[in-house]
Design a protein around this motif. Structure first.
Motif, PDB file in Angstrom:
ATOM      1  N   THR A 211      33.063  36.552  58.249  1.00 45.03           N
ATOM      2  CA  THR A 211      32.111  37.463  57.744  1.00 45.03           C
ATOM      3  C   THR A 211      32.356  37.401  56.283  1.00 45.03           C
ATOM      4  OG1 THR A 211      32.954  38.799  59.811  1.00 45.03           O
ATOM      5  CG2 THR A 211      31.698  40.093  58.169  1.00 45.03           C
TER       6      THR A 211
ATOM      7  N   VAL B   7      30.701  39.662  52.547  1.00 49.42           N
ATOM      8  CA  VAL B   7      29.946  40.841  51.958  1.00 49.42           C
ATOM      9  C   VAL B   7      29.648  40.472  50.495  1.00 49.42           C
ATOM     10  CG1 VAL B   7      29.930  43.070  51.208  1.00 49.42           C
ATOM     11  CG2 VAL B   7      30.947  42.494  53.655  1.00 49.42           C
TER      12      VAL B   7
ATOM     13  N   VAL C 280      30.775  48.192  55.575  1.00 54.29           N
ATOM     14  CA  VAL C 280      31.085  46.822  55.424  1.00 54.29           C
ATOM     15  C   VAL C 280      31.978  46.309  54.482  1.00 54.29           C
ATOM     16  CG1 VAL C 280      28.913  46.431  56.916  1.00 54.29           C
ATOM     17  CG2 VAL C 280      28.969  46.195  54.128  1.00 54.29           C
ATOM     18  N   CYS C 281      32.217  46.931  53.493  1.00 55.66           N
ATOM     19  CA  CYS C 281      33.112  46.383  52.368  1.00 55.66           C
ATOM     20  C   CYS C 281      34.486  46.303  52.608  1.00 55.66           C
ATOM     21  CB  CYS C 281      32.889  47.385  51.028  1.00 55.66           C
ATOM     22  SG  CYS C 281      31.201  46.993  50.246  1.00 55.66           S
TER      23      CYS C 281
ATOM     24  N   LEU D 283      37.245  44.795  54.363  1.00 55.97           N
ATOM     25  CA  LEU D 283      37.166  43.413  55.007  1.00 55.97           C
ATOM     26  C   LEU D 283      38.934  43.226  55.010  1.00 55.97           C
ATOM     27  CD1 LEU D 283      34.582  41.063  53.502  1.00 55.97           C
ATOM     28  CD2 LEU D 283      34.593  41.931  55.887  1.00 55.97           C
TER      29      LEU D 283
ATOM     30  N   LYS E 280      25.516  42.075  54.107  1.00 53.83           N
ATOM     31  CA  LYS E 280      26.550  41.684  54.964  1.00 53.83           C
ATOM     32  C   LYS E 280      26.147  40.221  55.300  1.00 53.83           C
ATOM     33  CE  LYS E 280      28.974  42.260  59.323  1.00 53.83           C
ATOM     34  NZ  LYS E 280      29.368  43.099  60.412  1.00 53.83           N
TER      35      LYS E 280
ATOM     36  N   ARG F 202      27.181  36.152  57.507  1.00 50.10           N
ATOM     37  CA  ARG F 202      28.079  35.615  58.531  1.00 50.10           C
ATOM     38  C   ARG F 202      28.014  34.165  58.089  1.00 50.10           C
ATOM     39  NH1 ARG F 202      26.311  32.996  63.426  1.00 50.10           N
ATOM     40  NH2 ARG F 202      24.008  33.368  63.258  1.00 50.10           N
TER      41      ARG F 202
END
Ligand SMILES: [Zn+2]
Ligand SMILES: [Zn+2]
Length: 421
Positions: free
Chosen positions: A63, A65, A94-95, A97, A151, A153
């Motif tokens: 993942t 960002v 989402v930040c 991690l 975001k 991947r």
């Protein structure tokens, strides 16, 4: 003594703790860098990689960002249970991690960008940051407090570029026509077979500083040879003059490959020896295979000649103090024309100087070019024998107010040459 014991104890304790390896930085960093302490991402990046504009935070699970500079002060890097984690303060969730593997940074440093050149055009420039991004796929974008978080991947473990009989420009090694299959991106630079690659050139101009050297002995058999070295008169400047309808553009020249790095020292060495600047010796003597001491030959240079030769190298100074050197060099060349020389080389410098000072396409540089081309035409007209004109590199805008060169950018790599007489 007590202090000494305390310090020793502290040191021992520090050494016995299992150390978490630093968090690697990737992208446009120019040299290997890691973050070693927790804290505000804004402060950490300002110290390690100043002027970072964007960053891709990459977690070990693939993942990632992407955030921009305005979000850095809201991001905190933590070192917990032997892992690097990042937390956002009022940023999209989402930040946050866990288990970071690295942070790729985007900044103006393009030291190890890969330039894909085709003929006389730049097809593409891939910065190290862009090479990292290409290993990821965008999943979505969110926003909070004016900060954007994208975001991603991971979709590939590496980024490679196929090479099919291209010319490769390398750092630390002569240019290669590699039989290697591909160039691979490595954290902050591109490599192939152990070499650092900064350019891949399809259909490069056939003539280079190296092949020009090979022409010298043949030309000298045809009669006394005049070589006019017009520093920094690159193809882009020439095209600009033509597009502007400037009638003073030098006539009869063709594109020429500069030696990498596209600087005077490396191209001059390649022209003077036929060999790569990366293999140069400390003696710094050029033209040894075509000239001998005692020959009727002279080189007219500025006050800091790059190299020596078996024949006199005249270091000309700005005698009239007008801030320009080429008028003085021209006057000396006129004196030398009256001597029975078998070889005369004159190196004009001002087109380069004014380009650095005022910009590649500034009125000052165009006026300077008009003057130097005037000197060139006078010398060509007065010479009985073959004349070789060449330049050593081009120039590009430095983004401020001057010009610069030295990179694998096509503007820098394209010089010019011509046999005029
Ligand atoms: Zn130069
Ligand atoms: Zn220069």
């Amino acid at each position: 003594v007590v202090k000494l014991v305390l310090v020793s104890l502290l040191l021992l304790t520090a050494l016995s703790l299992p150390a978490l390896p630093g968090l690697p930085l990737l992208g446009n960093i120019g040299r290997p860098l890691t973050l070693t302490s927790p804290g505000s991402l804004a402060e950490l990046l300002d110290a390690a990689a100043p002027q970072t504009e964007a960053a891709l935070l990459i977690a070990s699970d693939g993942t990632a960002v992407r955030v921009y500079r305005n979000a850095f002060s809201r991001l905190r890097l933590a070192n917990e249970q032997n892992a690097w984690n990042v937390y956002g303060d009022s940023l999209p969730p989402v930040c946050d991690l866990r288990n970071l593997a690295g942070i790729a940074v985007d900044r103006a440093n393009r030291t190890f960008a890969l330039h894909l050149l085709d003929g006389t055009e730049e097809r593409e420039t891939i910065t190290p940051y862009a090479a990292v991004l290409r290993q990821f796929e965008l999943l979505g974008t969110s926003e909070r407090n004016g900060c954007t978080a994208m975001k991603y991947r991971r979709i590939a473990d590496s980024f490679t570029i196929p090479t099919d009989s291209l010319l490769a420009l390398c750092i630390g090694r002569p240019e290669l026509f590699p039989d290697i299959a591909q160039v691979t991106f490595e954290r902050y630079y591109f490599s192939a077979a152990g070499d650092t690659i900064v350019g891949l050139w399809r259909n490069p101009p056939a003539e280079s500083m190296f092949t020009l050297h090979e022409k010298l002995s043949g030309l000298m058999k045809e009669g006394p040879l005049l070589v006019l070295f017009v520093d920094s008169y690159g193809l882009r400047l020439h095209q600009h003059l033509s597009a502007q309808g400037c009638e003073f553009a030098l006539q009869g020249l063709s594109p020429l490959r500069a030696a990498y790095p596209s600087k005077t020292a490396s191209s001059y060495w390649a022209f003077g020896t036929g060999s790569s600047y990366w293999l140069r010796n400390k003696r710094g003597v050029i033209l040894e295979d075509v000239l001998q001491s005692g020959d009727n030959a002279v080189l007219v240079e500025d006050d800091h000649p790059y190299y020596q030769a078996p024949v006199p190298v005249l270091a000309i100074t700005d005698a009239n103090g007008d801030g320009a050197i080429d008028d003085d060099i021209y006057r000396q060349a006129l004196l030398e024309l009256k001597q029975p020389h078998d070889f005369l080389m004159v190196h004009f410098h001002s087109i380069d100087d004014s380009g650095h000072d005022f910009g590649p396409y500034s009125p000052e540089r165009l006026e300077c070019t008009r003057q130097v081309v005037g000197y060139v035409n006078e010398l060509v007209a007065a010479w009985n024998g073959p004349v070789l004109i060449f330049s050593d590199h081009g120039m590009h805008d430095d983004g401020k107010q001057g010009g610069t060169h030295g990179s694998a950018l096509i503007d820098d790599m394209l010089a010019m040459w011509g046999r005029i007489k």
